[in-house]
Each structure stands twice: as C-alpha cells, then as structure tokens.
Design a protein around this motif. Structure first.
Motif, mmCIF file in Angstrom:
data_model
loop_
_atom_site.group_PDB
_atom_site.id
_atom_site.type_symbol
_atom_site.label_atom_id
_atom_site.label_comp_id
_atom_site.label_asym_id
_atom_site.label_seq_id
_atom_site.Cartn_x
_atom_site.Cartn_y
_atom_site.Cartn_z
ATOM 1 N N VAL A 11 14.167 26.328 -12.426
ATOM 2 C CA VAL A 11 14.173 24.952 -12.875
ATOM 3 C C VAL A 11 12.736 24.474 -12.840
ATOM 4 C CG1 VAL A 11 15.038 22.639 -12.422
ATOM 5 C CG2 VAL A 11 16.492 24.621 -11.982
ATOM 6 N N ALA A 12 12.144 24.252 -14.025
ATOM 7 C CA ALA A 12 10.726 23.925 -14.110
ATOM 8 C C ALA A 12 10.543 22.431 -13.942
ATOM 9 C CB ALA A 12 10.164 24.377 -15.459
ATOM 10 N N ARG A 13 9.941 22.060 -12.845
ATOM 11 C CA ARG A 13 9.724 20.634 -12.618
ATOM 12 C C ARG A 13 8.559 20.119 -13.469
ATOM 13 N NH1 ARG A 13 10.289 19.914 -6.067
ATOM 14 N NH2 ARG A 13 12.359 20.820 -5.864
ATOM 15 N N ALA A 14 7.532 20.911 -13.596
ATOM 16 C CA ALA A 14 6.343 20.443 -14.297
ATOM 17 C C ALA A 14 6.028 21.266 -15.519
ATOM 18 C CB ALA A 14 5.149 20.453 -13.353
ATOM 19 N N SER A 15 6.746 22.372 -15.725
ATOM 20 C CA SER A 15 6.607 23.194 -16.916
ATOM 21 C C SER A 15 5.156 23.521 -17.210
ATOM 22 C CB SER A 15 7.246 22.499 -18.115
ATOM 23 O OG SER A 15 7.269 23.346 -19.237
ATOM 24 N N GLY A 16 4.488 24.073 -16.214
ATOM 25 C CA GLY A 16 3.115 24.500 -16.425
ATOM 26 C C GLY A 16 2.087 23.475 -16.008
ATOM 27 N N PRO A 29 7.366 17.144 -17.703
ATOM 28 C CA PRO A 29 8.655 17.033 -18.399
ATOM 29 C C PRO A 29 9.801 17.547 -17.542
ATOM 30 C CG PRO A 29 7.459 18.947 -19.193
ATOM 31 C CD PRO A 29 6.535 18.248 -18.211
ATOM 32 N N ALA A 30 10.975 17.021 -17.822
ATOM 33 C CA ALA A 30 12.199 17.506 -17.180
ATOM 34 C C ALA A 30 12.692 18.695 -17.978
ATOM 35 C CB ALA A 30 13.246 16.399 -17.144
ATOM 36 N N HIS A 31 12.703 19.868 -17.361
ATOM 37 C CA HIS A 31 12.992 21.103 -18.099
ATOM 38 C C HIS A 31 13.682 22.091 -17.163
ATOM 39 C CE1 HIS A 31 11.500 25.171 -19.676
ATOM 40 N NE2 HIS A 31 12.415 24.752 -20.531
ATOM 41 N N ALA A 32 14.672 22.787 -17.665
ATOM 42 C CA ALA A 32 15.364 23.815 -16.893
ATOM 43 C C ALA A 32 15.589 25.031 -17.776
ATOM 44 C CB ALA A 32 16.701 23.298 -16.364
ATOM 45 N N HIS A 33 15.499 26.203 -17.162
ATOM 46 C CA HIS A 33 15.687 27.450 -17.912
ATOM 47 C C HIS A 33 16.373 28.464 -17.008
ATOM 48 C CE1 HIS A 33 14.842 30.614 -20.869
ATOM 49 N NE2 HIS A 33 14.597 31.388 -19.819
ATOM 50 N N ALA A 34 17.254 29.266 -17.585
ATOM 51 C CA ALA A 34 17.927 30.313 -16.819
ATOM 52 C C ALA A 34 18.342 31.429 -17.757
ATOM 53 C CB ALA A 34 19.144 29.774 -16.089
ATOM 54 N N THR A 35 18.397 32.645 -17.233
ATOM 55 C CA THR A 35 18.955 33.799 -17.938
ATOM 56 C C THR A 35 20.233 34.208 -17.228
ATOM 57 O OG1 THR A 35 16.762 34.561 -18.615
ATOM 58 C CG2 THR A 35 18.562 36.173 -18.692
ATOM 59 N N LEU A 36 21.340 34.227 -17.972
ATOM 60 C CA LEU A 36 22.665 34.503 -17.418
ATOM 61 C C LEU A 36 23.184 35.812 -17.964
ATOM 62 C CD1 LEU A 36 24.130 30.960 -18.152
ATOM 63 C CD2 LEU A 36 23.054 31.690 -16.046
ATOM 64 N N ALA A 61 12.459 11.493 -10.366
ATOM 65 C CA ALA A 61 12.137 10.403 -11.291
ATOM 66 C C ALA A 61 11.247 10.890 -12.423
ATOM 67 C CB ALA A 61 11.474 9.243 -10.543
ATOM 68 N N LEU A 62 11.608 12.024 -13.016
ATOM 69 C CA LEU A 62 10.820 12.573 -14.118
ATOM 70 C C LEU A 62 10.949 11.698 -15.350
ATOM 71 C CD1 LEU A 62 11.510 16.411 -13.775
ATOM 72 C CD2 LEU A 62 9.660 15.045 -12.810
ATOM 73 N N PRO A 63 9.942 11.723 -16.227
ATOM 74 C CA PRO A 63 9.994 10.906 -17.444
ATOM 75 C C PRO A 63 11.242 11.206 -18.265
ATOM 76 C CG PRO A 63 7.790 11.781 -17.129
ATOM 77 C CD PRO A 63 8.659 12.455 -16.105
ATOM 78 N N GLY A 64 11.919 10.171 -18.709
ATOM 79 C CA GLY A 64 13.129 10.304 -19.505
ATOM 80 C C GLY A 64 14.388 10.109 -18.699
ATOM 81 N N THR A 65 14.312 10.291 -17.359
ATOM 82 C CA THR A 65 15.524 10.162 -16.554
ATOM 83 C C THR A 65 16.000 8.717 -16.478
ATOM 84 O OG1 THR A 65 14.131 10.051 -14.560
ATOM 85 C CG2 THR A 65 15.064 12.194 -15.148
ATOM 86 N N ALA A 103 10.890 12.747 -23.019
ATOM 87 C CA ALA A 103 10.382 11.700 -22.137
ATOM 88 C C ALA A 103 10.484 10.309 -22.753
ATOM 89 C CB ALA A 103 8.928 11.995 -21.761
ATOM 90 N N HIS A 104 10.250 10.166 -24.067
ATOM 91 C CA HIS A 104 10.141 8.836 -24.671
ATOM 92 C C HIS A 104 11.474 8.304 -25.180
ATOM 93 C CE1 HIS A 104 5.830 9.160 -24.277
ATOM 94 N NE2 HIS A 104 5.823 10.283 -24.973
ATOM 95 N N THR A 105 12.398 9.196 -25.516
ATOM 96 C CA THR A 105 13.664 8.752 -26.098
ATOM 97 C C THR A 105 14.856 8.984 -25.184
ATOM 98 O OG1 THR A 105 14.092 10.891 -27.164
ATOM 99 C CG2 THR A 105 12.759 9.277 -28.392
ATOM 100 N N GLY A 106 14.721 9.861 -24.207
ATOM 101 C CA GLY A 106 15.850 10.200 -23.366
ATOM 102 C C GLY A 106 16.831 11.151 -24.008
#
Length: 664
Positions: A11-16, A29-36, A61-65, A103-106
């Motif tokens: 789960v990438a909190r800051a994505s780089g 950014p709010a971003h999550a990634h997984a390989t299943l 409290a990431l942008p867009g939340t 982030a800007h539109t949700g």
C-alpha cells in the motif's frame, strides 16, 4: 474479512514521494497496489486490501480523502470484487490490482490486470435468468456503478478499469448501499455486514414510498453476486457446524427474510430421524433409522425479543422430508402466534441442506405479510443454502478427522505413567499439531524383577507415518523389556525390527507399482523412511538411590543435575534406529543419589528457535537445568517448559516432550 492469503501486496502511502520524520508530504497520493494469485481466494483478498487501504488513507488524511464517502467505498468494493472475479474466471493467471484516489476530484480509479489477453470478458448478452452461469453480469454491475470504465489491451496483458465519482453515481441515488449499516450490535458482526437492512433513520427520502419488493430487486441487481462471494469466503473458513448455522442466520436476516432457522441432522447416522407419533402411517414424517430427529441448531429473528417464542414453536414442528427430490425449497407451516400480532400471516420455505449426497439438515426462512417469496429471493437463498451445506459438510469432515486423530493419539501414548518407589517423575507433553498424531512419544512402565523402564522418542515426520512407527516401537519396547532384554539389546532388536518393516513396505510398494504399470496408485505410494530417535533406559531402585542404565539412539542427550547444581551429560551419542543394518548399541550405567535429577527431552526443546538462535546453543539447556537446583521434579519440568516457550516470540513449531526423573 480476515488475513489476505497468498499475495504480494504494498500500500503506497506516498507513491515514490519521500516522507520526513514519519510524516506524509502534502501532495502524497492515495494509492494501493497488490498482486494476487489467480485462485478462488483472490476476490476476498482484493476486498480486504481495499478496505484496509481506505482506512489507512483516511487516518493519514491523504489528498482526496475529504471527498471519500461510505457510499463510494462500498461501490468500490463491489467493483473490485467483480473485476477480480472476472479476471480469475476468464484468465486464471496472477491478477494485479491497482487503486488510486484523485486528489482534486475525489474520483476513485481501480484497475485489474491479468496476463491472458486472448479472451475478452463476455458482455452485451441479455441478462441470463437466475440459476444460469453468471458470466458478464459483473461488468454490467461495474457499468452501473462507474462513471466511466473500459478495457485496455497490451502485449501479454489486459486491464479492465473503472472510475467511480465522489459520493457514488447519481443514477443510483436512493438505492441502498451494498455494505449498509455497519453499526448493528450483533454477536456475529461480519455476517451482518454482508446483507443488512438500512434502518428507517437512514432510509432515503423519496416523494413516493418504495415497496420492499422493489428494494429487494434493486439490491439483488446491485449486490447479490458480491453478497454470495463474501458469504462463501466467510462460511468456507469455519470448522464448527454450529457456528456455520449461526452465520447462516446472520447472513439471511433481515435482508432476505424476517426470520431463519437451521436444523442439523444426526452426524453418526447421516440420515433423517424416526417418525413422530402418527406420522408413520401417513408417510409424511421421517425416514427409517430409529433416530430422534434433527436438532434445532439456530433460530434468528430480526426482532430479538421474538427468538425464544419462535424457537419453542419450531421445536414442536421440525421440518419433514416430503416434497421434490431436488434441492429446491418446499413450503413450511407458518408459526403464527409465535411472531406476535403483526406476524400472524406470512410465507415460509424450507431448503434441504445436502452435501455429497448426505442429508445434513434443513434451512427455513420466513417473511411476514407475503403470500409467497419472490423468485429472486428463493433463488439467492437456494444458492446460499448450497454454500451453507458445503460448509457444514466440511466442518463435519474436520470434526471426524479430529476425533480419529485424538483417538489414535490416545492409543499411541500410555494412559498413565508408572509410579516408581524412591523416584519422583514429571512429564510435559505438548504436540504442536492438535489435529493429528504427534511424532513425539514417551513411556514409563514396570518391567518386572524390580525394574522400571522409560523411553522418550521422536519419529521423523508426523501424522499417519509417525503413528505407524510409534505403533511398532512402543509395544515392542514393553515386550522386550518384560522378556528380560537389557537396554542395549532392546535397541539392537528394535533397530532390526524397523529395518525389516521398512524392507517389507518397500517390497509391497514395488509390487503395487509393478501391477499398476509403473504408475503409483495413490499419491505418496512407495517406501517411506521410518527413522526413530530414542532415549531408552532402565531404573532399579536400591537402598540409598536408583541405578540407571540408558542409551541414546540419535536423540538429544539426557542431562544429569546433581544435588549441588552441577550438570553433565549422562549418555553418548549413537545412530538413529532404522538406519544402519546390524548396528550394535551400548549403554551407560550410573547411580541417581537423593536429590539428583535426570532430564530427558525431544528436539522440540533443544531446537526451539528464536531467529537464528536455538535454545540449546552454547549449552542453553544445561544452563537452564543448572538454575533448577533444589527444585523438585514437577517444578523442574514446569520451569524448563516455561523457558522454552519464552525463548521465542512465536509459539513452538515442533512437538515438545520432556521427562524428569528425580531420586528421593
């Protein structure tokens, strides 16, 4: 819904974007990634990951939340579940899930990538009737919930993506959210989340009232598949049939019915019970078998104050077995007065619960004020009842295996250890696997002529193969000892016995393999290694002490604790039993004086692990025993056990057995 199995996730909190001092930067950014893995557990894992991501994003409290609502989160869970299910069914490869919040539109964007681009998910066909294959329906749900969606093809991969607007799609306003009211105070909260009824205070405001039938159809079109998927995940992990029955009630009430009851059939007979008085002649009662009938395992009502009255009424009229042979529902008598003045009329249906051709019980649902249940409800409950039956069957199979293992384990160990004049003994025995025979065993028994013998052994492996070896070794130890064989001679003969048995097993396997044309008839057929490490000894009390003769065959060496606190080994290492033909074993003899203690353990003690360290590294066991000077046998055993448990942060991963013999 529990742990996420068999997946590689991040789960990438800051994505780089690096964070400083544990804080997330303002534009992370709010971003999550997984390989299943592409298996049946993937949809449940994806749903669990997404819920965890939403919770983490909100806490950070990431942008867009600030735009993220329960409605949008519930829609996203449905969409992800359908997309991952679609990928698993049509591709069968590993699935990559990517989810990000704008982030800007949700807006929430979800992408599901598989590695089988040759077949596109089927869509566009007319809606199939209930009970037919459900392919394609998932994408229609996605299209209904998403603002935009599509499929992107790349070399070697296909991605299905969807974008969900903040707050949920406007066209679906007024439809109940899939997850509904998560604040219900129920004992089985997870099951209640799957199909709850929104309370009146949260009902959507509408100029015209919406009938319950219309609400049913709206919910079924939107959430039925995900409801069944999550219900399957929940039921599949249960190993207690009574808990399965309780979960069934929580899943059905109040969304699908006002009340629900589950009867379970007798497990031993596995068939319907005996007829009640007057039913044998009419032919409407139970089939033959001489049983007392099914057991009412669970009753649930949307009004908890009605549960006890309903139970009493249902116990008087258990379900019969007349009706069609198929799995479909049959009418059930309405309990009437038990449901109060507002529940005197309604419709009830009974579903047989069968798995593997065996009747397991009956599921009954009821709803007040209906002449008959809608077809959509009966079909959905029929699907759910099949899953309930499979879960009950699996729970019963587990219970049978656990019972067999427990009986077998008791048969492999002595019912009680012998009491020896002038010797105090203490035993600790903890099998790691509670569901199968352990590889460790012990014994302490009289051998006649003023002698007592003891043994602590460890068989290579666990389960049935270990049980075979223990079933050979322990009776032969007793027989040889009582025939007057001394310690070294007993080990010589037991070694030869194991080798002979292994040779016979190998010959039998070779014959079976030849008769099958060179192909094993069953997985695991063939000669099995049957190695045994054993510490075996003989005790002969005399005035002033106990004479001890013992030998170790590939076993952790016994330790002798003197009354003054000194510790030394009491045997020398020798070869495992069942390995070397014509091996000759030797024994050592010494005297236990009053206050002396002999400690015998299995490798579950010496090889207890904490990271890369073992408990017996640098004579750890000897140091622990030295600290027990002055304690009696029971306290020594308890202290060693406690130190072994405390050595590692995780529970022991091997069987543990230790025996303390102390001269009085």
């Amino acid at each position: 819904m529990g742990a996420i199995p068999a997946q590689r996730e991040s789960v990438a909190r800051a994505s780089g974007v690096p964070a400083c001092d544990g804080d997330v930067l303002p534009h992370a950014p709010a971003h999550a990634h997984a390989t299943l893995s592409g298996g049946p557990l993937a949809p449940g894992s994806a749903r669990a990951l997404l819920r965890a991501a939403f919770t983490e994003w909100a806490e950070l409290a990431l942008p867009g939340t600030e735009f993220l609502t329960d409605r949008q989160a519930d829609d996203a869970v449905v969409v992800v579940s359908e997309l991952v299910t679609n990928a698993v069914i049509h591709a069968g490869t590993d699935v990559e899930l990517d989810c990000r919040l704008e982030a800007h539109t949700g807006a929430l964007v979800v992408e599901v990538l598989d590695h089988h681009p040759s077949r596109a998910p089927r869509d566009g066909d007319p809606e199939p009737p209930y009970g037919t294959p459900e392919y394609g329906r998932g994408l229609r749900l996605v299209a209904a919930l998403a603002e935009t969606w599509g499929i992107t093809y790349r070399t070697g991969a296909k991605t299905v993506w969807a974008q969900l607007p903040a707050g949920g799609k406007e066209a679906l306003d007024g439809i109940q959210a899939y997850a509904g009211d998560r604040a219900r105070d129920r004992a089985l909260r997870v099951a209640g989340i799957l199909a709850p009824e929104s309370p009146p205070s949260r009902a959507p405001v509408s100029p015209a009232p919406v009938s319950r039938g219309e609400q049913d159809r709206e919910w079924l079109n939107r959430g039925a598949l995900s409801f069944l998927a999550e219900a399957s995940d929940l039921l599949a992990g249960q190993l207690d049939e009574n808990l399965v029955a309780a979960l069934a009630g929580q899943l059905i009430v109040p969304r699908l019915a006002d009340w629900c009851a589950v009867w379970l059939e007798d497990e031993v007979a596995g068939r319907w019970g005996s007829p009640r008085p007057g039913e044998a002649e009419s032919g409407t009662g139970w089939s033959e078998g001489g049983l007392s009938g099914p057991r009412l395992a669970r009753v649930w009502h949307c009004s908890e104050t009605r549960i006890e009255d309903l139970r009493q009424a249902l116990e008087k009229e258990p379900p019969g077995t007349s009706g069609p042979d198929g799995p479909g529902p049959v009418p059930f008598p309405w309990p009437g007065e038990a449901l109060g003045p507002h529940g005197t009329h309604g419709s009830a249906l009974a579903y047989r619960l069968t798995a593997g051709g065996r009747p397991l019980g009956t599921l009954v649902i009821g709803r007040a004020g209906l002449v008959s249940f809608p077809d959509e409800i009966t079909g959905l409950v029929e699907d759910l009842s099949r899953r309930v039956a499979l879960a009950i069957g699996a729970a019963r199979q587990y219970a049978r295996q656990a019972t067999i293992s427990a009986v077998l384990q008791r048969g492999l160990l002595p019912g009680a250890v012998a009491e020896i004049p002038g010797v105090r003994s203490a035993l600790v025995y903890e099998p790691c696997d509670k569901g199968g025979p352990s590889g460790d065993f012990y014994d302490l028994f009289p051998a006649g002529d003023g002698r007592w013998c003891f043994a602590v052994g460890d068989v290579q492996g666990k389960g049935p193969e270990a049980a075979v070896v223990i079933g050979l070794a322990r009776p032969w130890l007793r027989l040889l000892a009582r025939e007057g064989y001394r310690v070294a001679d007993v080990l010589d003969r037991l070694n030869q016995l194991l080798l002979d048995d292994a040779t016979e097993a190998a010959d039998a396997a070779a014959r079976a393999l030849a008769s099958a044309g060179g192909r094993p008839t069953h997985p695991g057929d063939g000669p099995q290694t049957r190695f045994l490490s054993l510490l075996y000894g003989e005790l002969a009390p005399f005035d002033g002490g106990v004479r001890c003769t013992l030998a170790s065959a590939g076993h952790p060496l016994p330790l002798l604790l003197g009354s003054g606190g000194e510790v030394r080994t009491a045997a020398r290492p020798q070869t495992l039993l069942g390995v070397v033909e014509d091996e000759t074993y030797t024994s050592e003899t010494f005297e236990l004086r009053p206050g002396d203690s002999l400690l015998c353990v299995t490798d579950g003690v010496t090889e207890r692990r904490s990271g890369s360290r073992l408990f017996d590294d640098e004579d750890g066991l000897a140091d622990a025993l030295a600290g027990c000077a002055g304690l009696d046998a029971e306290l020594i055993a308890e202290r060693i056990k406690r130190l072994v448990h405390e050595f590692g942060a995780r529970p022991p991963e091997d069987d543990l057995a230790l025996l303390v013999l102390q001269a009085e």
